[in-house]
Design an enzyme around this catalytic site. Sequence first.
Site, PDB file in Angstrom:
ATOM      1  N   GLU A  70       0.808  -1.225   0.000  1.00 13.57           N
ATOM      2  CA  GLU A  70       0.000   0.000   0.000  1.00 13.57           C
ATOM      3  C   GLU A  70       0.845   1.282   0.000  1.00 13.57           C
ATOM      4  OE1 GLU A  70      -2.772  -0.619  -0.887  1.00 13.57           O
ATOM      5  OE2 GLU A  70      -3.855  -2.100   0.290  1.00 13.57           O
ATOM      6  N   HIS A  89      -3.328   2.280   8.555  1.00 15.99           N
ATOM      7  CA  HIS A  89      -4.397   1.592   7.806  1.00 15.99           C
ATOM      8  C   HIS A  89      -4.740   0.298   8.537  1.00 15.99           C
ATOM      9  CE1 HIS A  89      -6.624  -0.601   4.866  1.00 15.99           C
ATOM     10  NE2 HIS A  89      -5.636  -1.444   4.610  1.00 15.99           N
ATOM     11  N   HIS A  91      -7.793  -3.003   9.254  1.00 16.99           N
ATOM     12  CA  HIS A  91      -8.988  -3.748   8.873  1.00 16.99           C
ATOM     13  C   HIS A  91      -9.790  -4.008  10.156  1.00 16.99           C
ATOM     14  CE1 HIS A  91      -6.535  -5.713   5.326  1.00 16.99           C
ATOM     15  NE2 HIS A  91      -6.599  -4.386   5.242  1.00 16.99           N
ATOM     16  N   TYR A 116     -16.366  13.699  20.430  1.00 18.73           N
ATOM     17  CA  TYR A 116     -14.978  13.558  19.971  1.00 18.73           C
ATOM     18  C   TYR A 116     -14.894  13.187  18.508  1.00 18.73           C
ATOM     19  CZ  TYR A 116     -12.565  14.852  24.097  1.00 18.73           C
ATOM     20  OH  TYR A 116     -12.053  15.608  25.101  1.00 18.73           O
ATOM     21  N   HIS A 156     -12.990  -2.793   2.571  1.00 20.32           N
ATOM     22  CA  HIS A 156     -11.583  -3.042   2.888  1.00 20.32           C
ATOM     23  C   HIS A 156     -11.204  -2.601   4.304  1.00 20.32           C
ATOM     24  CE1 HIS A 156      -7.142  -2.603   1.275  1.00 20.32           C
ATOM     25  NE2 HIS A 156      -7.178  -3.051   2.517  1.00 20.32           N
TER      26      HIS A 156
HETATM   27  P1  13P Z   1       0.630  -5.416   3.236  1.00 22.84           P
HETATM   28  O1  13P Z   1       0.927  -6.668   4.036  1.00 22.84           O
HETATM   29  O2  13P Z   1       1.306  -5.444   1.882  1.00 22.84           O
HETATM   30  O3  13P Z   1       0.925  -4.173   4.028  1.00 22.84           O
HETATM   31  O4  13P Z   1      -0.909  -5.437   2.934  1.00 22.84           O
HETATM   32  C1  13P Z   1      -1.815  -5.604   4.006  1.00 22.84           C
HETATM   33  C2  13P Z   1      -3.038  -4.802   3.821  1.00 22.84           C
HETATM   34  O5  13P Z   1      -3.683  -4.474   4.790  1.00 22.84           O
HETATM   35  C3  13P Z   1      -3.444  -4.429   2.453  1.00 22.84           C
HETATM   36  O6  13P Z   1      -4.347  -3.378   2.500  1.00 22.84           O
END
Ligand code: 13P
Length: 205
Positions: A70, A89, A91, A116, A156
């Site tokens: 990314e 980033h 998930h 907040y 995502h």
């Molecule tokens: P990477 O392991 O390449 O960082 O990818 C993980 C991810 O969260 C992709 O969005």
Amino acid sequence: MSEREDLVTVARSLYLRGYTFGTAGNISVRIGERVIISPTNSSFADLVEDGLAEVDMDGVHVAGPKPSKEVPFHLAVYRARPDANAVVHLHSCHATAVSCLADLDTADAMPIYTPYYAMRLPCLPVVDYLPPGDAALGPAVEAAAAKSPALLLRNHGSIAIGRSLKEASALAEEIEEQAKLHFLLGSRGRNLTAEQVAELRRRFQ
Ligand code: 13P
């Protein structure tokens, strides 16, 4: 604390508190014209200071292991926001669930329930779905990041941006907790009014 030390500490803390799992997510910090980023397929649990990847602002890999796939969107954030020095980033479960909702306001993904959340971001834009690592995520994230320090990637996860790693991490956590409230409340939520939100932003921004 050095930026590398900070990155390792923040990533581990996010992992230990359940905000990330397995090898999901990536994290970076900008130092001048270089970006230090988690290696691809690495876990936030076991990053080490001398095991981080380093790229320049054109995405050229200059040191360390293979960087996260990314890199294009991390660099896009730094282009969009000159004041940003860190990108997280995740998930995380509830924010990712929001990104998967069939019926989603892609200009601003969630209602505002708490102060907040209102104080920390002007809106939560959603970037259209693209596969992880797709180069087209760069321009799409750049446009969204210009509007807000936090955004969702459709189906995502989340991206949170800060002047420091701690700030980016705190924002990622705020989005995840707000997303949890969103599902807990369902249709029973009472949003803050537009006037209440405007007053909070006047007082605290
Ligand atoms: P990477 O392991 O390449 O960082 O990818 C993980 C991810 O969260 C992709 O969005």
